[in-house]
Scaffold this active site. Structure first.
Site, PDB file in Angstrom:
ATOM      1  CB  SER A  71      -0.896   0.059   1.237  1.00 41.35           C
ATOM      2  OG  SER A  71      -1.796  -1.015   1.251  1.00 41.35           O
ATOM      3  CG  ASP A 126       6.527  -7.953   4.226  1.00 44.27           C
ATOM      4  OD1 ASP A 126       6.798  -9.114   3.842  1.00 44.27           O
ATOM      5  OD2 ASP A 126       5.381  -7.455   4.105  1.00 44.27           O
ATOM      6  NE  ARG A 127       4.465 -13.902   6.308  1.00 39.23           N
ATOM      7  CZ  ARG A 127       4.041 -15.117   5.972  1.00 39.23           C
ATOM      8  NH1 ARG A 127       4.000 -15.469   4.691  1.00 39.23           N
ATOM      9  NH2 ARG A 127       3.670 -15.972   6.895  1.00 39.23           N
TER      10      ARG A 127
HETATM   11  N1  LIG Z   1      -2.385   6.959   6.282  1.00 39.26           N
HETATM   12  C1  LIG Z   1      -2.691   5.736   5.820  1.00 39.26           C
HETATM   13  N2  LIG Z   1      -2.615   5.453   4.505  1.00 39.26           N
HETATM   14  C2  LIG Z   1      -2.895   4.225   4.034  1.00 39.26           C
HETATM   15  N3  LIG Z   1      -3.273   3.209   4.829  1.00 39.26           N
HETATM   16  C3  LIG Z   1      -3.390   3.431   6.126  1.00 39.26           C
HETATM   17  C4  LIG Z   1      -3.090   4.682   6.707  1.00 39.26           C
HETATM   18  N4  LIG Z   1      -3.249   4.572   8.041  1.00 39.26           N
HETATM   19  C5  LIG Z   1      -3.639   3.322   8.292  1.00 39.26           C
HETATM   20  N5  LIG Z   1      -3.737   2.616   7.157  1.00 39.26           N
HETATM   21  C6  LIG Z   1      -4.166   1.219   7.070  1.00 39.26           C
HETATM   22  O1  LIG Z   1      -2.998   0.470   6.807  1.00 39.26           O
HETATM   23  C7  LIG Z   1      -3.341  -0.669   6.032  1.00 39.26           C
HETATM   24  C8  LIG Z   1      -2.135  -1.030   5.195  1.00 39.26           C
HETATM   25  O2  LIG Z   1      -1.137  -1.368   6.121  1.00 39.26           O
HETATM   26  P1  LIG Z   1       0.400  -1.105   5.837  1.00 39.26           P
HETATM   27  O3  LIG Z   1       0.644   0.300   5.513  1.00 39.26           O
HETATM   28  O4  LIG Z   1       1.118  -1.711   7.002  1.00 39.26           O
HETATM   29  O5  LIG Z   1       0.524  -2.015   4.546  1.00 39.26           O
HETATM   30  P2  LIG Z   1       1.756  -2.265   3.627  1.00 39.26           P
HETATM   31  O6  LIG Z   1       2.966  -2.437   4.492  1.00 39.26           O
HETATM   32  O7  LIG Z   1       1.850  -1.223   2.573  1.00 39.26           O
HETATM   33  O8  LIG Z   1       1.301  -3.599   2.978  1.00 39.26           O
HETATM   34  P3  LIG Z   1       1.884  -5.082   3.125  1.00 39.26           P
HETATM   35  O9  LIG Z   1       2.922  -5.052   4.215  1.00 39.26           O
HETATM   36  O10 LIG Z   1       0.729  -5.929   3.507  1.00 39.26           O
HETATM   37  O11 LIG Z   1       2.431  -5.344   1.785  1.00 39.26           O
HETATM   38  C9  LIG Z   1      -4.572  -0.298   5.215  1.00 39.26           C
HETATM   39  O12 LIG Z   1      -5.486  -1.367   5.245  1.00 39.26           O
HETATM   40  C10 LIG Z   1      -5.146   0.916   5.947  1.00 39.26           C
HETATM   41  O13 LIG Z   1      -6.388   0.613   6.549  1.00 39.26           O
HETATM   42  C1  LIG Z   2       2.194 -11.402   2.290  1.00 40.36           C
HETATM   43  C2  LIG Z   2       2.794 -10.066   1.934  1.00 40.36           C
HETATM   44  C3  LIG Z   2       2.007  -9.440   0.786  1.00 40.36           C
HETATM   45  C4  LIG Z   2       2.638  -9.172   3.172  1.00 40.36           C
HETATM   46  O1  LIG Z   2       3.199  -7.917   2.945  1.00 40.36           O
HETATM   47  C5  LIG Z   2       4.303 -10.182   1.595  1.00 40.36           C
HETATM   48  O2  LIG Z   2       4.997 -10.649   2.694  1.00 40.36           O
HETATM   49  C6  LIG Z   2       4.526 -11.091   0.421  1.00 40.36           C
HETATM   50  O3  LIG Z   2       4.367 -10.706  -0.704  1.00 40.36           O
HETATM   51  N1  LIG Z   2       4.945 -12.360   0.731  1.00 40.36           N
HETATM   52  C7  LIG Z   2       5.259 -13.371  -0.239  1.00 40.36           C
HETATM   53  C8  LIG Z   2       4.596 -14.661   0.070  1.00 40.36           C
HETATM   54  C9  LIG Z   2       4.915 -15.268   1.429  1.00 40.36           C
HETATM   55  O4  LIG Z   2       5.289 -14.575   2.367  1.00 40.36           O
HETATM   56  O5  LIG Z   2       4.788 -16.511   1.537  1.00 40.36           O
END
Ligand SMILES: Nc1ncnc2c1ncn2[C@@H]1O[C@H](COP(=O)(O)OP(=O)(O)OP(=O)(O)O)[C@@H](O)[C@H]1O
Ligand SMILES: CC(C)(CO)[C@@H](O)C(=O)NCCC(=O)O
Ligand SMILES: [K+]
Length: 303
Positions: free
Chosen positions: A37, A152-153
């Site tokens: 995101s 990330d995980r």
């Molecule tokens: N300012 C913001 N902008 C966007 N998303 C936000 C915000 N604040 C909270 N969120 C929440 O954060 C969630 C996304 O989480 P995060 O930003 O941790 O994801 P990401 O690290 O980009 O994605 P992922 O790690 O799953 O690939 C969204 O579902 C949203 O509800």
């Molecule tokens: C599951 C997400 C999307 C969470 O950010 C990321 O860690 C990812 O693309 N993982 C690859 C698949 C896996 O972790 O098994």
């Protein structure tokens, strides 16, 4: 000395003050964790995490149209602008560069960047950055990692385990909601992936004709809804919270003394729902918004 853009922000002043303050702690570098995101940024002075903040993704198409030389300049400026955004948020002003002699050279001296990405298109953009290091799974001291595991995980797991103790279960309430667990030997036991709270709502809004796009409620909603918006909120929140509880309790059967850490953009809302629905389960959860940066701080500078 603390300043913000509102107080006649002068990059030179700001940098002079903070560079000396921060370089005392070691080399300044930027960590960038690219999620699905948005971008998550961290500023390190040596091993100390000074600040974290989030921004939007870069526009991949726009960047790909730039020439190679323009791309470098664009990326260096992006890091700089991102750091300046911190100053404009009335946080302490921060250096754009570790050291520079005149404002003209400001944009030419890039801060070292360490990158952890689960979005290949966004990773590709940063390959032009002059001093970038891309983190890969083989650099992490955790056993049993499978090749397609998200970096990330793995980083957040490592960070949480190192900071809080092993075994550890790391829950990431991001775009995807993930569970990732490791035992006392820092060996991956396994995990699970499902759509995050926001993604469940947006996919219902997008992939159905009659369901509107609904936002997450501030508190645990009524379970038995009598309108559409309430029905969507109830379904998504109760099913997710029940699932999270089930994963936590199963993990606690396997590892009774395990730490349980929660990170990701929806962590606060998710924990609030969990605390209302299942207070005992929620009380075991430790909020760890910086878990991925804790993981990044453990990497040796040479790898
Ligand atoms: N300012 C913001 N902008 C966007 N998303 C936000 C915000 N604040 C909270 N969120 C929440 O954060 C969630 C996304 O989480 P995060 O930003 O941790 O994801 P990401 O690290 O980009 O994605 P992922 O790690 O799953 O690939 C969204 O579902 C949203 O509800
Ligand atoms: C599951 C997400 C999307 C969470 O950010 C990321 O860690 C990812 O693309 N993982 C690859 C698949 C896996 O972790 O098994
Ligand atoms: K995909």
């Amino acid at each position: 000395m603390e300043k913000s853009i509102a107080d006649n922000f002068s990059p030179q002043d700001c940098t002079d003050n903070l560079t000396s303050e921060l370089t005392g702690k070691g080399q300044i570098k930027i960590a960038l964790a690219i999620g699905n995101s948005r971008l998550h940024w961290g500023l390190f002075a040596g091993k100390t995490l000074e600040k974290t903040w989030d921004t939007e993704h870069l526009k991949a198409d726009a960047v790909s149209r730039l020439s190679e030389a323009q791309k470098v300049e664009y990326l260096v400026q992006t890091v700089r602008r991102s750091i300046e955004e911190l100053s404009s948020q009335n946080l302490r002003c921060l250096p754009a560069t570790p050291a520079f002699s005149s404002p003209d050279t400001l944009s030419l001296v890039p801060l070292p960047l360490v990158l952890a990405s689960v979005v290949p298109q966004q990773t590709a953009i940063w390959q032009s950055y002059p001093d970038v290091r891309i983190i890969t799974l083989d650099q992490l001291q955790i056993g049993g990692l499978y090749p397609t595991l998200g970096i990330d995980r793995a980083l957040a797991l490592l960070g949480a385990g190192n900071q809080l103790g092993w075994p550890v279960l790391l829950i990431d309430a991001g775009t995807a909601l993930t569970f990732t667990g490791a035992d006392v030997n820092r060996y991956l036991v396994g995990g699970a992936i499902l759509p995050g709270l926001g993604l469940q709502l947006s996919s219902l809004g997008k992939k159905t004709a009659a369901l509107p796009l609904i936002s997450l409620p501030e508190n645990l909603p009524h379970r038995w809804a009598t309108d559409t918006a309430g029905g969507i909120q109830s379904g998504v929140v109760y099913a997710t919270v029940a699932g999270v509880r089930d994963f936590i309790e199963d993990w606690r059967c396997l590892f009774p003394n395990s730490k349980i850490a929660l990170t990701g953009g929806d962590r606060t809302l998710l924990l609030q729902y969990l605390a209302s629905a299942f207070p005992d389960t929620a009380s075991a959860v430790i909020v760890a918004p910086e878990a991925i940066f804790w993981g990044i701080s453990l990497l040796s500078v040479d790898c």
